[in-house]
Scaffold this motif. Sequence first.
Motif, PDB file in Angstrom:
ATOM      1  N   PRO A  10       0.808  -1.229   0.000  1.00 48.32           N
ATOM      2  CA  PRO A  10       0.000   0.000   0.000  1.00 48.32           C
ATOM      3  C   PRO A  10       0.838   1.276   0.000  1.00 48.32           C
ATOM      4  N   TYR A  11       2.000   1.240   0.644  1.00 39.39           N
ATOM      5  CA  TYR A  11       2.870   2.426   0.672  1.00 39.39           C
ATOM      6  C   TYR A  11       3.530   2.659  -0.684  1.00 39.39           C
ATOM      7  N   LEU A  12       3.919   1.578  -1.353  1.00 34.14           N
ATOM      8  CA  LEU A  12       4.490   1.721  -2.696  1.00 34.14           C
ATOM      9  C   LEU A  12       3.444   2.257  -3.663  1.00 34.14           C
ATOM     10  N   LYS A  13       2.231   1.738  -3.574  1.00 36.30           N
ATOM     11  CA  LYS A  13       1.170   2.224  -4.462  1.00 36.30           C
ATOM     12  C   LYS A  13       0.966   3.722  -4.275  1.00 36.30           C
ATOM     13  N   ALA A  14       0.974   4.197  -3.025  1.00 39.29           N
ATOM     14  CA  ALA A  14       0.812   5.636  -2.765  1.00 39.29           C
ATOM     15  C   ALA A  14       1.961   6.436  -3.383  1.00 39.29           C
ATOM     16  N   LYS A  15       3.173   5.891  -3.351  1.00 37.14           N
ATOM     17  CA  LYS A  15       4.322   6.560  -3.987  1.00 37.14           C
ATOM     18  C   LYS A  15       4.138   6.617  -5.504  1.00 37.14           C
ATOM     19  N   LEU A  16       3.774   5.477  -6.082  1.00 36.73           N
ATOM     20  CA  LEU A  16       3.627   5.407  -7.533  1.00 36.73           C
ATOM     21  C   LEU A  16       2.466   6.257  -8.036  1.00 36.73           C
ATOM     22  N   LYS A  40      11.956  -2.299  -3.218  1.00 33.85           N
ATOM     23  CA  LYS A  40      11.426  -3.573  -3.703  1.00 33.85           C
ATOM     24  C   LYS A  40      10.127  -3.812  -2.950  1.00 33.85           C
ATOM     25  N   GLU A  41       9.073  -4.049  -3.713  1.00 33.10           N
ATOM     26  CA  GLU A  41       7.753  -4.241  -3.121  1.00 33.10           C
ATOM     27  C   GLU A  41       7.696  -5.547  -2.338  1.00 33.10           C
ATOM     28  N   TYR A  42       7.145  -5.467  -1.138  1.00 30.53           N
ATOM     29  CA  TYR A  42       6.982  -6.646  -0.312  1.00 30.53           C
ATOM     30  C   TYR A  42       5.498  -6.947  -0.174  1.00 30.53           C
ATOM     31  N   LYS A  43       5.116  -8.142  -0.605  1.00 29.23           N
ATOM     32  CA  LYS A  43       3.743  -8.621  -0.426  1.00 29.23           C
ATOM     33  C   LYS A  43       3.807  -9.835   0.478  1.00 29.23           C
ATOM     34  N   SER A  44       2.666 -10.314   0.907  1.00 33.93           N
ATOM     35  CA  SER A  44       2.647 -11.441   1.839  1.00 33.93           C
ATOM     36  C   SER A  44       3.355 -12.669   1.279  1.00 33.93           C
ATOM     37  N   GLY A  45       3.425 -12.803  -0.035  1.00 29.06           N
ATOM     38  CA  GLY A  45       4.100 -13.940  -0.658  1.00 29.06           C
ATOM     39  C   GLY A  45       5.598 -13.758  -0.801  1.00 29.06           C
TER      40      GLY A  45
END
Length: 99
Positions: A10-16, A40-45
């Motif tokens: 969610p924080y990366l999306k707000a930046k982008l 580098k985007e971190y997701k649960s996976g």
Amino acid sequence: MIHKLKINDPYLKAKLDGDKLFEIRLNDRGYQKGDIVVYKEYKSGGLEHIEHKFEITYVCNYMQKEGYVVFGEKPMCSEENNGFLEAIEAAIGIDHGED
């Protein structure tokens, strides 16, 4: 200096999207104006393989917890960024008159 950092989706999306062009971090890396941050985007996976690069434009520790800083940043143009700088400019109405 180049700093490679993980960032939650969610924080990366707000930046982008151009809504969050700052970061509050523990200053364990000595962040300075002109440094490059590679997110580098971190997701649960796990970590995604796409990197997003930003340049630090301002660093301040005013009203932050002990040892923390807030830094302003701007996206860097690169193939890895998939042209999102242009998308941000379009979203805020910057026209370079190239039509």
